[in-house]
Design a protein around this motif. Sequence first.
Motif, PDB file in Angstrom:
ATOM      1  N   GLY A  24     -10.350   7.856 -20.542  1.00  0.00           N
ATOM      2  CA  GLY A  24     -10.348   6.949 -19.411  1.00  0.00           C
ATOM      3  C   GLY A  24      -9.333   5.829 -19.511  1.00  0.00           C
ATOM      4  N   ARG A  25      -8.370   5.969 -20.430  1.00  0.00           N
ATOM      5  CA  ARG A  25      -7.352   4.930 -20.603  1.00  0.00           C
ATOM      6  C   ARG A  25      -6.100   5.284 -19.811  1.00  0.00           C
ATOM      7  N   GLY A  26      -5.428   4.230 -19.302  1.00  0.00           N
ATOM      8  CA  GLY A  26      -4.182   4.419 -18.579  1.00  0.00           C
ATOM      9  C   GLY A  26      -3.040   3.727 -19.292  1.00  0.00           C
ATOM     10  N   PRO A  27      -1.810   3.884 -18.793  1.00  0.00           N
ATOM     11  CA  PRO A  27      -0.662   3.251 -19.439  1.00  0.00           C
ATOM     12  C   PRO A  27      -0.709   1.738 -19.333  1.00  0.00           C
ATOM     13  N   SER A  28      -0.308   1.070 -20.386  1.00  0.00           N
ATOM     14  CA  SER A  28      -0.242  -0.380 -20.405  1.00  0.00           C
ATOM     15  C   SER A  28       0.865  -0.861 -19.469  1.00  0.00           C
ATOM     16  N   THR A  29       0.587  -1.961 -18.764  1.00  0.00           N
ATOM     17  CA  THR A  29       1.605  -2.540 -17.880  1.00  0.00           C
ATOM     18  C   THR A  29       2.807  -3.012 -18.671  1.00  0.00           C
ATOM     19  N   GLY A 157      -4.475  -6.890   1.367  1.00  0.00           N
ATOM     20  CA  GLY A 157      -3.579  -7.045   2.506  1.00  0.00           C
ATOM     21  C   GLY A 157      -3.354  -5.695   3.154  1.00  0.00           C
ATOM     22  N   ALA A 158      -2.908  -5.716   4.402  1.00  0.00           N
ATOM     23  CA  ALA A 158      -2.682  -4.470   5.137  1.00  0.00           C
ATOM     24  C   ALA A 158      -1.335  -3.861   4.761  1.00  0.00           C
ATOM     25  N   TRP A 159      -1.350  -2.554   4.483  1.00  0.00           N
ATOM     26  CA  TRP A 159      -0.094  -1.839   4.185  1.00  0.00           C
ATOM     27  C   TRP A 159      -0.334  -0.348   4.227  1.00  0.00           C
ATOM     28  N   THR A 160       0.615   0.376   4.778  1.00  0.00           N
ATOM     29  CA  THR A 160       0.620   1.836   4.725  1.00  0.00           C
ATOM     30  C   THR A 160       2.016   2.277   4.321  1.00  0.00           C
ATOM     31  N   GLY A 161       2.088   3.190   3.343  1.00  0.00           N
ATOM     32  CA  GLY A 161       3.399   3.660   2.917  1.00  0.00           C
ATOM     33  C   GLY A 161       3.294   4.621   1.753  1.00  0.00           C
ATOM     34  N   ILE A 162       4.463   5.037   1.271  1.00  0.00           N
ATOM     35  CA  ILE A 162       4.565   5.994   0.170  1.00  0.00           C
ATOM     36  C   ILE A 162       5.410   5.383  -0.937  1.00  0.00           C
ATOM     37  N   GLU A 163       4.898   5.456  -2.153  1.00  0.00           N
ATOM     38  CA  GLU A 163       5.692   5.112  -3.337  1.00  0.00           C
ATOM     39  C   GLU A 163       6.278   6.404  -3.877  1.00  0.00           C
ATOM     40  N   ASP A 164       7.586   6.454  -4.000  1.00  0.00           N
ATOM     41  CA  ASP A 164       8.252   7.716  -4.334  1.00  0.00           C
ATOM     42  C   ASP A 164       8.013   8.168  -5.766  1.00  0.00           C
ATOM     43  N   ASP A 165       7.821   7.224  -6.666  1.00  0.00           N
ATOM     44  CA  ASP A 165       7.650   7.590  -8.081  1.00  0.00           C
ATOM     45  C   ASP A 165       6.500   6.783  -8.669  1.00  0.00           C
ATOM     46  N   TRP A 166       5.293   7.306  -8.507  1.00  0.00           N
ATOM     47  CA  TRP A 166       4.092   6.659  -9.035  1.00  0.00           C
ATOM     48  C   TRP A 166       3.594   7.503 -10.203  1.00  0.00           C
ATOM     49  N   TYR A 167       3.840   7.038 -11.414  1.00  0.00           N
ATOM     50  CA  TYR A 167       3.528   7.794 -12.636  1.00  0.00           C
ATOM     51  C   TYR A 167       4.208   9.164 -12.651  1.00  0.00           C
ATOM     52  N   SER A 202       2.202  -7.100  -8.526  1.00  0.00           N
ATOM     53  CA  SER A 202       2.499  -8.259  -7.692  1.00  0.00           C
ATOM     54  C   SER A 202       1.495  -8.431  -6.557  1.00  0.00           C
ATOM     55  N   GLY A 203       0.518  -7.523  -6.466  1.00  0.00           N
ATOM     56  CA  GLY A 203      -0.480  -7.590  -5.407  1.00  0.00           C
ATOM     57  C   GLY A 203      -1.873  -7.441  -5.959  1.00  0.00           C
TER      58      GLY A 203
END
Length: 213
Positions: A24-29, A157-167, A202-203
Amino acid sequence: MTDPRTIVREGYDRVSYAYRDDAGRGPSTNEPEQRVPQPNYQAWLAELTPLIRDGDPVLDLGCGCGVPATAILAEHYAVTGVDLSPVQIERARRLVPTAQFECADMSSIDFPSQQFAAIVCFFAIIHVPIEEQPAIFEKIHRWLKPGGYLLATVGSGAWTGIEDDWYGAPMYWSHADRDTYLRWLEELGFRILWTRFIPEGSGGHTLLFATRS
């Protein structure tokens, strides 16, 4: 644009192990090569678990690979997990064998009315197109027993979109702002117990805890 469900399903199929390892661990920021607990599901669930009884039916909507949240719940409750990604569900069945899992779209799956004592939905409904989300909350309200609980992360906050490179894969998000979610829930008959801001990068997101009247 590619169908958002395809982006989310294929994205999580591709990044499942990068997003969460079997513990259940993820990559460190700060150090992406390091694996750390993310986020503090244990503390979040500790707000819910004293309010429901051992053996109660609980739904984990958008359960991912089952760790850590589904696994924590399955120690004491009859848990059903739902996720869109076949890879995530395959892992969840292996990692949390005491729970039941369905590979399905939360927009189309259905359960009998008043089936669950609690429903959790962490970082999941925000991958569904915003126009479909009110109907999902309506189903959640119907699935909960009177006095049942909803613990969920939604938009801040309101937002809709695609991140091209998420992990390592594209990923789609769609969410309203905090006040819109609270209004939707209150109009359905939920009573909001509390909300908290959960920072991320940042959010951030809104963690909300509500009960069905």
